[in-house]
Design an enzyme around this catalytic site. Structure first.
Site, mmCIF file in Angstrom:
data_model
loop_
_atom_site.group_PDB
_atom_site.id
_atom_site.type_symbol
_atom_site.label_atom_id
_atom_site.label_comp_id
_atom_site.label_asym_id
_atom_site.label_seq_id
_atom_site.Cartn_x
_atom_site.Cartn_y
_atom_site.Cartn_z
ATOM 1 N N GLY A 20 -6.539 12.922 -3.092
ATOM 2 C CA GLY A 20 -7.432 11.925 -3.670
ATOM 3 C C GLY A 20 -8.833 12.117 -3.148
ATOM 4 O O GLY A 20 -9.567 13.001 -3.582
ATOM 5 N N SER A 21 -9.170 11.313 -2.141
ATOM 6 C CA SER A 21 -10.534 11.350 -1.608
ATOM 7 C C SER A 21 -10.816 12.637 -0.847
ATOM 8 O O SER A 21 -11.973 12.998 -0.655
ATOM 9 C CB SER A 21 -10.714 10.154 -0.674
ATOM 10 O OG SER A 21 -10.085 9.008 -1.208
ATOM 11 N N ARG A 48 9.436 11.555 5.369
ATOM 12 C CA ARG A 48 10.603 11.627 6.258
ATOM 13 C C ARG A 48 11.598 10.514 5.958
ATOM 14 O O ARG A 48 12.811 10.744 5.934
ATOM 15 C CB ARG A 48 10.159 11.531 7.722
ATOM 16 C CG ARG A 48 9.571 12.818 8.272
ATOM 17 C CD ARG A 48 9.567 12.775 9.797
ATOM 18 N NE ARG A 48 8.874 13.912 10.386
ATOM 19 C CZ ARG A 48 9.433 15.104 10.574
ATOM 20 N NH1 ARG A 48 10.694 15.329 10.199
ATOM 21 N NH2 ARG A 48 8.741 16.082 11.116
ATOM 22 N N LYS A 79 -4.797 6.354 -13.831
ATOM 23 C CA LYS A 79 -4.146 5.247 -13.122
ATOM 24 C C LYS A 79 -4.292 3.939 -13.888
ATOM 25 O O LYS A 79 -5.376 3.624 -14.395
ATOM 26 C CB LYS A 79 -4.787 5.064 -11.740
ATOM 27 C CG LYS A 79 -4.433 6.150 -10.730
ATOM 28 C CD LYS A 79 -5.031 5.821 -9.372
ATOM 29 C CE LYS A 79 -4.931 6.971 -8.389
ATOM 30 N NZ LYS A 79 -3.552 7.227 -7.929
ATOM 31 N N GLY A 133 -3.604 10.541 1.945
ATOM 32 C CA GLY A 133 -4.101 10.931 3.262
ATOM 33 C C GLY A 133 -4.189 12.425 3.483
ATOM 34 O O GLY A 133 -4.579 12.865 4.560
ATOM 35 N N ASP A 186 -7.759 13.970 -7.606
ATOM 36 C CA ASP A 186 -8.487 12.801 -8.111
ATOM 37 C C ASP A 186 -9.880 13.215 -8.560
ATOM 38 O O ASP A 186 -10.589 13.910 -7.819
ATOM 39 C CB ASP A 186 -8.673 11.768 -6.993
ATOM 40 C CG ASP A 186 -7.464 10.851 -6.833
ATOM 41 O OD1 ASP A 186 -6.464 11.045 -7.542
ATOM 42 O OD2 ASP A 186 -7.555 9.936 -5.992
ATOM 43 N N GLY A 246 -6.989 7.059 0.721
ATOM 44 C CA GLY A 246 -8.378 6.854 1.106
ATOM 45 C C GLY A 246 -8.620 6.861 2.592
ATOM 46 O O GLY A 246 -9.652 6.383 3.056
#
Lengths: 297, 192
Positions: free
Chosen positions: A238-239, A168, A84, A217, A27, A156
């Site tokens: 991402g973050s 899973r 996005k 995550g 990101d 995030g």
């Protein structure tokens, strides 16, 4: 384009995702961050207005990035640029296609524009990636024309637990569909709320018909390698990079851990002295209404 | 005879499956030492910048050049065709070619992803047309004297051979048609 060449075919759309496998998609919110990501070895960058951690902190409506920023990012790097759009917001998607992005992420990280319908992705020449928590959701998105899937995780948060849960779930459901008898597939399709033809394809092939990355995550090299060992094709971060203490070093380390995901010596080496990781959030501290993974139908 | 597929990033699994379907002995190569008993190497499609950085970090430039000098054949598809060239036009800042093949290659020469395409190609030695899948494909702009041009599309070079080197700017591994893999095994690796 010269004679008898065809653009926008499913094979050309899924083919770009095949080329991204084993890689890290990062990101970025500025051209400068995009250059850092490319220098660190990202296979693509994801353009958005704010990273998920900031969207979560800011609240309000999160939308497609400003076209000027998307243009700057497209101009700054030679690797593919993704961007996005909001779920169901086909005009944002039309704009992103017109800007020349290489992939559109119809993403739950942004505020949904339609609470019943996703974008009809068959209408577009540019390919789409969509999030999914389970097999049924993945096959509905593929039925709508998605050429790549990413499990959602919880964006995030810097907390990999939801990414693990969704990967899973996806793999267990694929194994289950592959193992049932053929006459059961009609009921399986009904229960999964997924197109029968795609359920049959998963039954016959024992895998998703498109590339499946992990997202939501991932904050450390070990997180990335964990998702790769669980069976994803690559990772979105991402973050986790630009919210950390040393983005350049962390980005390179996550790239190396994704390639050498089964080599603990290498993962140990690249995990050293990365500075502060992003501050994580426990999923139980997030009210249900604020969980991004619940968005999408 | 054993072939290796460089497995740092990209579509390496599809190449491995294609060689397995042909009954060849094939391995994924993630570290330079794995090149030691490899007779032919495929550098697959993927992101050439990402693959080049990982190659440098793990010492692949020296190892691939040394093994090629010892007689290892090399096939580059798409990103791989860029990396085995002698010159890259529009290379990113620190992207160095291996300099194995006498060719000049331009990255992303056909445009962005919306310009990616598939088309039928006439490839020398293969007979019936072959479905060429071009994804953000590079262009082989010029080649040295001893290079055989195997295929063109719209007048532009898309497949070439120079001795024990093969380059294709498209992706045979995405088609299920094994004829280019067979050609590499029998006519390039096997002919050394």
């Amino acid at each position: 384009m010269s004679d008898n060449a065809t653009t926008g075919t499913l094979r050309v759309k899924t083919g770009l995702a095949e080329m991204l496998k084993g890689g890290v998609i990062m990101d970025v919110v500025t051209a400068e961050q995009a250059r850092i990501a490319e220098d660190a070895g990202a296979v693509a960058v994801m353009s958005l207005e704010r990273v998920p951690a900031d969207i979560r902190a800011a609240g309000g409506v999160a939308r497609m990035a400003d076209p000027t920023i998307v243009d700057q990012i497209v101009g700054a790097v030679s690797i593919p640029v993704m961007a996005k759009c909001r779920i169901g917001h086909f005009v944002e998607a039309q704009i992103l296609q017109s800007l020349g992005v290489d992939y559109i992420d119809e993403s739950e990280v942004l505020t949904p524009a339609d609470e019943e319908h996703h974008v009809n992705k068959w209408d577009f020449t540019v390919p789409f990636v969509c999030g999914a928590r389970n097999l049924g959701e993945a096959l509905r998105r593929i039925g709508e024309g998605a050429a790549m899937i990413r499990t959602k995780g919880e964006p995030g948060t810097g907390n990999v637990v939801e990414a693990v849960r969704h990967m899973r779930t996806m793999l267990e459901e694929i194994a289950w569909v592959a193992g049932v008898r053929e006459e059961q597939l009609f009921t399986v399709a009904k229960d999964l709320q997924a197109p029968y033809d795609l359920v049959k394809w998963v039954h016959d092939n024992g895998t998703l018909p498109v590339v499946n990355f992990s997202a939501g995550g991932i904050a450390t090299p070990a997180d990335a390698a964990l998702m790769m060992q669980l069976g994803c094709d690559g990772v979105f971060v991402g973050s986790g990079i630009f919210k950390s203490g040393d983005p350049i070093k962390r980005a390179k380390a996550i790239v190396e851990a994704t390639t050498h995901f089964e080599d603990a010596d290498i993962i140990a080496r690249v995990s050293r002295d990365l500075g502060e990781a992003m501050v994580g959030i426990n999923i139980s501290d997030i009210p249900d209404a604020e969980r991004m993974q619940e968005r999408g139908w | 005879m054993r072939v290796g597929v460089l497995a740092l990033q990209g579509a390496f699994r599809e190449h491995i499956l294609a060689f397995e379907a042909l009954g060849a002995s094939v391995r994924a190569v993630r570290l330079p030492a794995q090149l030691d008993d490899t007779d032919g190497l495929v550098i697959p499609g993927g992101e050439s910048t990402a693959i080049a950085k990982l190659m440098r970090t793990y010492g692949f430039y020296e190892a691939v050049r040394a093994r090629h000098a010892d007689g290892m054949a090399v096939w580059g598809t798409c990103a791989g065709a860029i990396l085995i060239a002698s010159d890259i036009v529009d290379a990113s800042s620190d992207q160095e070619p291996l300099g194995l093949m006498h060719s000049v290659v331009r990255r992303n020469a056909y445009g962005r992803q919306v310009d990616s395409f598939e088309t039928d190609l006439d490839i020398a030695h293969l007979g019936e047309p072959f479905r060429g899948v071009f994804i953000r494909a590079p262009l082989i702009e010029s080649v040295g004297e001893d290079i055989e041009v195997l295929a063109r599309h719209g007048g532009l070079i898309v497949a070439v051979r120079e001795g024990d080197l093969l380059a294709t700017t498209f992706h045979p591994e995405l088609t299920g048609d094994l004829r280019v893999h067979r050609y590499f095994l029998d006519r390039v690796v096997g002919a050394r």
